[in-house]
Motif scaffolding. Structure first.
Motif, PDB file in Angstrom:
ATOM      1  N   GLY A 121       9.450   7.099  10.478  1.00 52.67           N
ATOM      2  CA  GLY A 121       9.614   7.659   9.130  1.00 52.67           C
ATOM      3  C   GLY A 121       8.688   6.971   8.133  1.00 52.67           C
ATOM      4  O   GLY A 121       8.068   7.613   7.275  1.00 52.67           O
ATOM      5  N   CYS A 122       8.586   5.672   8.255  1.00 50.02           N
ATOM      6  CA  CYS A 122       7.736   4.895   7.339  1.00 50.02           C
ATOM      7  C   CYS A 122       6.265   5.253   7.566  1.00 50.02           C
ATOM      8  O   CYS A 122       5.538   5.571   6.623  1.00 50.02           O
ATOM      9  CB  CYS A 122       7.992   3.403   7.566  1.00 50.02           C
ATOM     10  SG  CYS A 122       6.901   2.328   6.640  1.00 50.02           S
ATOM     11  N   GLU A 123       5.857   5.244   8.839  1.00 46.36           N
ATOM     12  CA  GLU A 123       4.431   5.471   9.153  1.00 46.36           C
ATOM     13  C   GLU A 123       3.975   6.888   8.801  1.00 46.36           C
ATOM     14  O   GLU A 123       2.842   7.097   8.400  1.00 46.36           O
ATOM     15  CB  GLU A 123       4.181   5.199  10.644  1.00 46.36           C
ATOM     16  CG  GLU A 123       4.173   3.706  10.936  1.00 46.36           C
ATOM     17  CD  GLU A 123       4.028   3.364  12.429  1.00 46.36           C
ATOM     18  OE1 GLU A 123       3.722   2.216  12.726  1.00 46.36           O
ATOM     19  OE2 GLU A 123       4.264   4.241  13.290  1.00 46.36           O
ATOM     20  N   THR A 124       4.890   7.856   8.936  1.00 42.68           N
ATOM     21  CA  THR A 124       4.487   9.245   8.670  1.00 42.68           C
ATOM     22  C   THR A 124       4.757   9.657   7.219  1.00 42.68           C
ATOM     23  O   THR A 124       4.480  10.784   6.819  1.00 42.68           O
ATOM     24  CB  THR A 124       5.260  10.209   9.603  1.00 42.68           C
ATOM     25  OG1 THR A 124       6.653   9.972   9.408  1.00 42.68           O
ATOM     26  CG2 THR A 124       4.892  10.006  11.058  1.00 42.68           C
ATOM     27  N   GLY A 125       5.329   8.747   6.448  1.00 40.71           N
ATOM     28  CA  GLY A 125       5.576   9.052   5.035  1.00 40.71           C
ATOM     29  C   GLY A 125       6.775   9.969   4.811  1.00 40.71           C
ATOM     30  O   GLY A 125       6.923  10.554   3.745  1.00 40.71           O
ATOM     31  N   LEU A 148       0.829  -1.223   0.000  1.00 41.32           N
ATOM     32  CA  LEU A 148       0.000   0.000   0.000  1.00 41.32           C
ATOM     33  C   LEU A 148       0.859   1.268   0.000  1.00 41.32           C
ATOM     34  O   LEU A 148       0.359   2.360  -0.185  1.00 41.32           O
ATOM     35  CB  LEU A 148      -0.942   0.011   1.210  1.00 41.32           C
ATOM     36  CG  LEU A 148      -1.987  -1.112   1.265  1.00 41.32           C
ATOM     37  CD1 LEU A 148      -2.906  -0.926   2.463  1.00 41.32           C
ATOM     38  CD2 LEU A 148      -2.808  -1.157  -0.022  1.00 41.32           C
ATOM     39  N   LYS A 149       2.173   1.101   0.248  1.00 37.86           N
ATOM     40  CA  LYS A 149       3.040   2.291   0.225  1.00 37.86           C
ATOM     41  C   LYS A 149       3.668   2.360  -1.172  1.00 37.86           C
ATOM     42  O   LYS A 149       4.687   1.716  -1.445  1.00 37.86           O
ATOM     43  CB  LYS A 149       4.117   2.161   1.321  1.00 37.86           C
ATOM     44  CG  LYS A 149       4.988   3.397   1.486  1.00 37.86           C
ATOM     45  CD  LYS A 149       5.879   3.242   2.728  1.00 37.86           C
ATOM     46  CE  LYS A 149       7.012   4.235   2.777  1.00 37.86           C
ATOM     47  NZ  LYS A 149       6.601   5.586   3.178  1.00 37.86           N
ATOM     48  N   VAL A 150       3.024   3.123  -2.040  1.00 43.90           N
ATOM     49  CA  VAL A 150       3.470   3.172  -3.430  1.00 43.90           C
ATOM     50  C   VAL A 150       4.466   4.325  -3.631  1.00 43.90           C
ATOM     51  O   VAL A 150       5.533   4.162  -4.213  1.00 43.90           O
ATOM     52  CB  VAL A 150       2.262   3.322  -4.387  1.00 43.90           C
ATOM     53  CG1 VAL A 150       2.719   3.325  -5.840  1.00 43.90           C
ATOM     54  CG2 VAL A 150       1.271   2.189  -4.142  1.00 43.90           C
ATOM     55  N   ARG A 151       4.115   5.499  -3.105  1.00 40.58           N
ATOM     56  CA  ARG A 151       5.022   6.647  -3.205  1.00 40.58           C
ATOM     57  C   ARG A 151       5.686   6.894  -1.867  1.00 40.58           C
ATOM     58  O   ARG A 151       5.169   6.475  -0.814  1.00 40.58           O
ATOM     59  CB  ARG A 151       4.249   7.898  -3.621  1.00 40.58           C
ATOM     60  CG  ARG A 151       3.810   7.849  -5.056  1.00 40.58           C
ATOM     61  CD  ARG A 151       2.953   9.041  -5.429  1.00 40.58           C
ATOM     62  NE  ARG A 151       1.995   8.633  -6.442  1.00 40.58           N
ATOM     63  CZ  ARG A 151       0.806   8.097  -6.184  1.00 40.58           C
ATOM     64  NH1 ARG A 151       0.398   7.949  -4.932  1.00 40.58           N
ATOM     65  NH2 ARG A 151      -0.006   7.730  -7.165  1.00 40.58           N
ATOM     66  N   LYS A 152       6.802   7.634  -1.924  1.00 37.87           N
ATOM     67  CA  LYS A 152       7.557   7.912  -0.699  1.00 37.87           C
ATOM     68  C   LYS A 152       6.659   8.479   0.419  1.00 37.87           C
ATOM     69  O   LYS A 152       6.751   8.069   1.575  1.00 37.87           O
ATOM     70  CB  LYS A 152       8.686   8.908  -1.013  1.00 37.87           C
ATOM     71  CG  LYS A 152       9.453   9.298   0.223  1.00 37.87           C
ATOM     72  CD  LYS A 152      10.451  10.421  -0.025  1.00 37.87           C
ATOM     73  CE  LYS A 152      10.887  10.958   1.345  1.00 37.87           C
ATOM     74  NZ  LYS A 152      11.749  12.102   1.265  1.00 37.87           N
ATOM     75  N   ASN A 153       5.775   9.392   0.047  1.00 41.61           N
ATOM     76  CA  ASN A 153       4.983  10.080   1.075  1.00 41.61           C
ATOM     77  C   ASN A 153       3.788   9.288   1.592  1.00 41.61           C
ATOM     78  O   ASN A 153       3.131   9.706   2.541  1.00 41.61           O
ATOM     79  CB  ASN A 153       4.485  11.434   0.541  1.00 41.61           C
ATOM     80  CG  ASN A 153       5.656  12.338   0.228  1.00 41.61           C
ATOM     81  OD1 ASN A 153       6.757  12.130   0.749  1.00 41.61           O
ATOM     82  ND2 ASN A 153       5.442  13.322  -0.640  1.00 41.61           N
ATOM     83  N   ASP A 154       3.491   8.174   0.961  1.00 43.61           N
ATOM     84  CA  ASP A 154       2.379   7.345   1.476  1.00 43.61           C
ATOM     85  C   ASP A 154       2.748   6.825   2.854  1.00 43.61           C
ATOM     86  O   ASP A 154       3.883   6.380   3.070  1.00 43.61           O
ATOM     87  CB  ASP A 154       2.129   6.126   0.565  1.00 43.61           C
ATOM     88  CG  ASP A 154       1.598   6.523  -0.800  1.00 43.61           C
ATOM     89  OD1 ASP A 154       1.084   7.643  -0.920  1.00 43.61           O
ATOM     90  OD2 ASP A 154       1.719   5.699  -1.736  1.00 43.61           O
ATOM     91  N   PRO A 155       1.791   6.836   3.810  1.00 39.66           N
ATOM     92  CA  PRO A 155       2.103   6.246   5.114  1.00 39.66           C
ATOM     93  C   PRO A 155       2.231   4.721   4.977  1.00 39.66           C
ATOM     94  O   PRO A 155       1.397   4.083   4.344  1.00 39.66           O
ATOM     95  CB  PRO A 155       0.899   6.631   5.981  1.00 39.66           C
ATOM     96  CG  PRO A 155      -0.174   7.047   5.044  1.00 39.66           C
ATOM     97  CD  PRO A 155       0.451   7.408   3.730  1.00 39.66           C
TER      98      PRO A 155
END
Ligand code: AMP
Length: 320
Positions: A248-252, A215-222
């Motif tokens: 960092g991952c969870e907040t995008g 579900l994390k496709v782009r860098k900014n996706d949570p």
């Protein structure tokens, strides 16, 4: 361990690291399970080379032959003898219930299970009990086998008199490291590994292929670190920064590309001393075989002492 060649990170975190730390307080026996290797591959043409590669990895990771005994199954005949006796003390239905066997049948698409593969834990029981092992440092997949070992030890002791201890498994926090595919445990047979001898470039190119949160496709996706294989690797190899990576991952704010670079770098740093020691051992093949042969002499002696007790309790071939 089965000699299937160079070892991967699953072997390191699930077993090998544990072995190295235990050798200070225990007398360790490290079995090169060449008979067991036949359960999933009957081609023996690479067995000798695979044995060598594995033992070099053991030594490079810190196994000290002055403290621990390293030996091949096939060179200590008592394993085969005790296996035969033990095979009479366990039912086939108990062996068929073994969850590790069921998993192997599924993962390796085995449709023609061999008699020897079904009996893998029976041979493993002989491997452990010949040396009266009390503690068995293994990954999660082997825990059911240690349970079978306890059943067999109990059955033997109740039937013929006490010879064997009832051993316990000792598992690590990473008793089941996932492979790069994120679906199965890291395993050579499913080709989803990072080797403990991989060079920095290889680690990086493998980590680039690792499965992350879909579900994390782009860098900014949570992202969801708990479903990400790369995050699992961070928790082991980059634990100091685990919370920072999670955040960092969870907040995008941290993208998968950067996260993978960090992960590859921490894995490479962890295995760097092993890679270095390995390259010096590769020039000392004769010494490595001497270590194995010396271990085999020691193992044979202990194994025969146990078999004398076993034969005597069973009144097998004992002269009056
Ligand atoms: P094998 O190569 O199946 O003989 O395994 C040797 C040892 O490494 C056993 O104790 C296994 O439980 C352990 N091991 C193998 N793969 C993994 C993994 N992916 N994660 C944790 N431990 C593992």
């Amino acid at each position: 361990m089965r000699p299937t060649g160079k070892l991967h990170l699953g072997h390191l975190v699930g077993a090998l690291e544990n072995w190295v730390s235990l050798q200070t307080n225990y007398k360790n026996f490290h079995l090169i399970a060449d008979y067991h290797a036949l359960t999933t591959n009957t081609d023996t043409s690479e067995l000798e080379q695979n044995t060598l590669e594995m033992v070099i990895d053991w030594l490079a990771a810190g196994i000290d032959p002055n403290k621990s005994i390293l030996f091949r199954h096939s060179q200590v005949k008592q394993h085969a003898e005790l296996h035969l006796i033990f095979s009479m003390l366990i039912s086939t239905s108990r062996l068929e219930r073994n969850p590790t066997l069921k998993e192997q049948i599924r993962d390796l698409s085995i449709d023609n299970l061999s008699y020897g593969h079904l009996g893998y834990p029976v041979l493993q029981s002989a491997d452990i009990l010949l040396y009266k092992g009390e503690v068995v440092p293994v990954g999660e997949d082997q825990v059911p086998h240690v349970e079978i070992t306890r059943d067999i030890a109990k059955k033997f002791n109740n039937t013929y008199g006490k010879v064997f201890p009832e051993p316990e498994s000792l598992i690590t926090k990473f008793a089941r490291l996932p492979g790069l595919d994120g679906k199965q445990k890291m395993s050579k047979s499913v080709n989803n590994t990072i080797l403990i001898s991989d060079k920095t470039d290889d680690v990086l190119s493998k980590i680039k292929l690792a499965v992350t949160d879909p579900l994390k496709v782009r860098k900014n996706d949570p992202g969801r670190p708990d479903v990400c294989t790369v995050f699992t690797y961070h928790t082991k190899f980059n634990s100091k920064y685990e919370n920072e990576i999670r955040n960092g991952c969870e907040t995008g704010t941290l993208g998968c590309v950067e996260c993978k670079l960090k992960c590859a770098s921490s894995i490479s740093q962890t295995i760097a001393p092993i890679v270095e020691k390995r390259s010096s051992l590769e020039n000392k093949i004769k010494d490595v075989w001497n270590i194995i042969n010396d271990g085999e002499s020691q193992a044979r002696k202990i194994a025969e002492e146990t078999m004398i007790e076993v034969r005597s309790k069973m009144k097998l071939g004992v002269l009056n």
